[in-house]
Motif scaffolding. Sequence first.
Motif, PDB file in Angstrom:
ATOM      1  N   PRO A 294      25.693  -9.735 -43.327  1.00 52.58           N
ATOM      2  CA  PRO A 294      26.175 -11.083 -43.648  1.00 52.58           C
ATOM      3  C   PRO A 294      26.631 -11.797 -42.371  1.00 52.58           C
ATOM      4  CG  PRO A 294      27.074  -9.475 -45.176  1.00 52.58           C
ATOM      5  CD  PRO A 294      26.383  -8.699 -44.090  1.00 52.58           C
ATOM      6  N   GLY A 295      26.494 -13.122 -42.343  1.00 55.02           N
ATOM      7  CA  GLY A 295      26.739 -13.940 -41.163  1.00 55.02           C
ATOM      8  C   GLY A 295      27.926 -13.572 -40.297  1.00 55.02           C
ATOM      9  N   PRO A 296      29.176 -13.591 -40.819  1.00 57.91           N
ATOM     10  CA  PRO A 296      30.309 -13.307 -39.950  1.00 57.91           C
ATOM     11  C   PRO A 296      30.349 -11.859 -39.464  1.00 57.91           C
ATOM     12  CG  PRO A 296      31.033 -13.655 -42.220  1.00 57.91           C
ATOM     13  CD  PRO A 296      29.576 -13.987 -42.163  1.00 57.91           C
ATOM     14  N   ILE A 297      29.807 -10.949 -40.251  1.00 60.43           N
ATOM     15  CA  ILE A 297      29.766  -9.543 -39.824  1.00 60.43           C
ATOM     16  C   ILE A 297      28.728  -9.371 -38.715  1.00 60.43           C
ATOM     17  CG2 ILE A 297      29.331  -7.168 -40.579  1.00 60.43           C
ATOM     18  CD1 ILE A 297      30.468  -7.994 -43.327  1.00 60.43           C
ATOM     19  N   ALA A 298      27.612 -10.087 -38.819  1.00 59.69           N
ATOM     20  CA  ALA A 298      26.609 -10.062 -37.746  1.00 59.69           C
ATOM     21  C   ALA A 298      27.212 -10.584 -36.445  1.00 59.69           C
ATOM     22  CB  ALA A 298      25.392 -10.883 -38.149  1.00 59.69           C
ATOM     23  N   VAL A 299      28.017 -11.640 -36.533  1.00 54.89           N
ATOM     24  CA  VAL A 299      28.698 -12.176 -35.344  1.00 54.89           C
ATOM     25  C   VAL A 299      29.615 -11.115 -34.751  1.00 54.89           C
ATOM     26  CG1 VAL A 299      30.388 -13.881 -34.529  1.00 54.89           C
ATOM     27  CG2 VAL A 299      28.557 -14.588 -36.077  1.00 54.89           C
ATOM     28  N   TYR A 300      30.362 -10.425 -35.602  1.00 55.58           N
ATOM     29  CA  TYR A 300      31.299  -9.398 -35.147  1.00 55.58           C
ATOM     30  C   TYR A 300      30.575  -8.275 -34.379  1.00 55.58           C
ATOM     31  CZ  TYR A 300      34.648  -5.605 -35.152  1.00 55.58           C
ATOM     32  OH  TYR A 300      35.464  -4.575 -34.756  1.00 55.58           O
ATOM     33  N   PHE A 301      29.447  -7.819 -34.888  1.00 61.36           N
ATOM     34  CA  PHE A 301      28.750  -6.692 -34.261  1.00 61.36           C
ATOM     35  C   PHE A 301      27.815  -7.096 -33.119  1.00 61.36           C
ATOM     36  CE2 PHE A 301      29.885  -4.303 -38.154  1.00 61.36           C
ATOM     37  CZ  PHE A 301      30.360  -3.139 -37.555  1.00 61.36           C
ATOM     38  N   ASP A 302      27.517  -8.372 -32.948  1.00 64.15           N
ATOM     39  CA  ASP A 302      26.588  -8.799 -31.906  1.00 64.15           C
ATOM     40  C   ASP A 302      27.198  -8.544 -30.531  1.00 64.15           C
ATOM     41  OD1 ASP A 302      25.005 -10.151 -30.021  1.00 64.15           O
ATOM     42  OD2 ASP A 302      24.519 -11.746 -31.436  1.00 64.15           O
ATOM     43  N   PRO A 303      26.605  -7.628 -29.741  1.00 63.03           N
ATOM     44  CA  PRO A 303      27.194  -7.280 -28.442  1.00 63.03           C
ATOM     45  C   PRO A 303      27.130  -8.418 -27.420  1.00 63.03           C
ATOM     46  CG  PRO A 303      25.066  -6.223 -28.690  1.00 63.03           C
ATOM     47  CD  PRO A 303      25.378  -6.889 -30.003  1.00 63.03           C
ATOM     48  N   THR A 304      26.331  -9.433 -27.675  1.00 60.32           N
ATOM     49  CA  THR A 304      26.248 -10.539 -26.719  1.00 60.32           C
ATOM     50  C   THR A 304      27.335 -11.581 -26.950  1.00 60.32           C
ATOM     51  OG1 THR A 304      24.691 -11.833 -28.066  1.00 60.32           O
ATOM     52  CG2 THR A 304      23.750 -10.229 -26.507  1.00 60.32           C
ATOM     53  N   ASN A 305      28.065 -11.497 -28.062  1.00 65.95           N
ATOM     54  CA  ASN A 305      29.128 -12.452 -28.345  1.00 65.95           C
ATOM     55  C   ASN A 305      30.413 -12.076 -27.616  1.00 65.95           C
ATOM     56  OD1 ASN A 305      27.637 -14.084 -30.038  1.00 65.95           O
ATOM     57  ND2 ASN A 305      28.228 -12.993 -31.878  1.00 65.95           N
ATOM     58  N   SER A 306      31.135 -13.076 -27.148  1.00 64.77           N
ATOM     59  CA  SER A 306      32.428 -12.847 -26.506  1.00 64.77           C
ATOM     60  C   SER A 306      33.474 -12.558 -27.583  1.00 64.77           C
ATOM     61  CB  SER A 306      32.843 -14.088 -25.718  1.00 64.77           C
ATOM     62  OG  SER A 306      33.164 -15.144 -26.609  1.00 64.77           O
ATOM     63  N   SER A 307      34.633 -12.079 -27.158  1.00 65.58           N
ATOM     64  CA  SER A 307      35.714 -11.839 -28.117  1.00 65.58           C
ATOM     65  C   SER A 307      36.155 -13.152 -28.763  1.00 65.58           C
ATOM     66  CB  SER A 307      36.892 -11.136 -27.451  1.00 65.58           C
ATOM     67  OG  SER A 307      37.404 -11.936 -26.411  1.00 65.58           O
ATOM     68  N   ALA A 308      36.069 -14.259 -28.039  1.00 62.04           N
ATOM     69  CA  ALA A 308      36.422 -15.560 -28.619  1.00 62.04           C
ATOM     70  C   ALA A 308      35.451 -15.932 -29.732  1.00 62.04           C
ATOM     71  CB  ALA A 308      36.439 -16.641 -27.540  1.00 62.04           C
TER      72      ALA A 308
END
Length: 105
Positions: free
Chosen positions: A5-19
């Motif tokens: 699901p969208g927000p979980i994908a954001v959480y696990f995406d290693p290219t995303n910053s902590s922000a």
Amino acid sequence: MIKLPGPIAVYFDPTNSSADKALAFDENALVGDENRKHHGRSEIQKWMIEGKQKYRFTAEPIEIVETPDQVLVKAKVSGNFPNSPVELDYRFELVNDKIATLSIR
């Protein structure tokens, strides 16, 4: 590849910053990890930064189970800690397309 699901994908995406990852959480979200609780986006972002610096870890989702109340993601977590890699359970509750709670065990 596992469809998250969208927000979980954001959480696990290693290219995303902590922000970026923190924005996937509800403003009043609650995270439980290592017998500690973190409440609200700013505390959650601080927890993510500290964990990354301390353990230099990556988390790769390997299984997902969705129920009406929660999403359970089993992930292979590798990093600078004893017995690495390990499999951990990430239990998410989503509200209005945001992560409301996360428990890691």
